[in-house]
Design a protein around this motif. Structure first.
Motif: not given
Lengths: 84, 133
Positions: A12-14, A1-10
């Motif tokens: 977002p990448t995988g 299941m996709p997990e929520d992530f908190k957007p930060g100042c970088a």
């Protein structure tokens, strides 16, 4: 299941997960890396480049050396919409 | 300059930045997808695939006079960048005869390096001058 992530100042990448894949670099690639070593030093010439740009409603290619004769600020940042 | 495409630059400018700055961003928003320019300038983070907050002051001869690099969560100080450009402009106009001491800003005293000033800076310049009032 996709997990929520908190957007930060970088931006977002995988990346790869699991075992680190063994990467065999062809010799030409490592030679190219050598060439791209940062050559930045104060008092030395700024490396010239051309890059596509968005300027006030238009798309255009910009070359750094077009700004010779002016004081220029070149600013990099992690990505559009990165908050700060 | 960032690794975003010019299309994303357009969306960011037209939908957000133009609401902060009248008329939108007045200078070119450059795209460096692949990070090749950022790599050349030593500020590309290959692990994250993005460019860090690097800022380079380039003089009219194309010479780098100064740079600053910050990690993503801390924004820059634009006033400080402008102050540095003003200081470099003053030094350039004086053909190197004048130097700007710590904390200099337009209107504050400059120093004229030379044999007479060696060991005598303490007589003319005080540490309090390094700070804003």
């Amino acid at each position: 299941m996709p997990e929520d992530f908190k957007p930060g100042c970088a931006r977002p990448t995988g990346g790869p997960v699991g075992d680190t894949p063994v990467i065999i670099e062809p010799e030409s690639a490592s030679a190219r890396k050598e060439e791209q070593k940062p050559m930045i030093q104060v008092g030395k010439k700024a490396p010239d480049f051309t890059a596509p740009a968005y300027i006030q409603g238009k798309f255009a290619n910009v070359t750094l050396s077009e700004y010779l004769g002016k004081w220029t600020l070149l600013c990099f940042y992690p990505g559009d919409f990165t908050f700060v | 300059m960032s690794v975003d495409s010019v299309f994303v630059h357009k969306m960011w400018n037209d939908n957000e930045l133009s609401k902060m700055v009248t008329g939108g961003v007045p200078f070119p928003m450059l795209s460096d997808s692949g990070g090749r320019v950022g790599t050349t300038y030593g500020i590309y983070d290959a692990d994250a695939g993005v460019e860090t907050r690097g800022r380079f002051i380039i003089d009219p001869d194309g010479i780098i006079q100064g740079f600053e690099v910050l990690t993503p969560p801390v924004g820059r100080n634009v006033s400080e960048s402008i102050r540095q450009v003003q200081a470099f402009q003053l030094v350039r106009e004086s053909k190197g005869a004048q130097a700007t001491p710590s904390g200099w800003k337009p209107g504050k005293m400059t120093l004229k390096p030379g044999p007479d000033l060696v060991g005598k800076v303490w007589e003319v310049w005080k540490t309090s001058m390094a700070f804003d009032e």
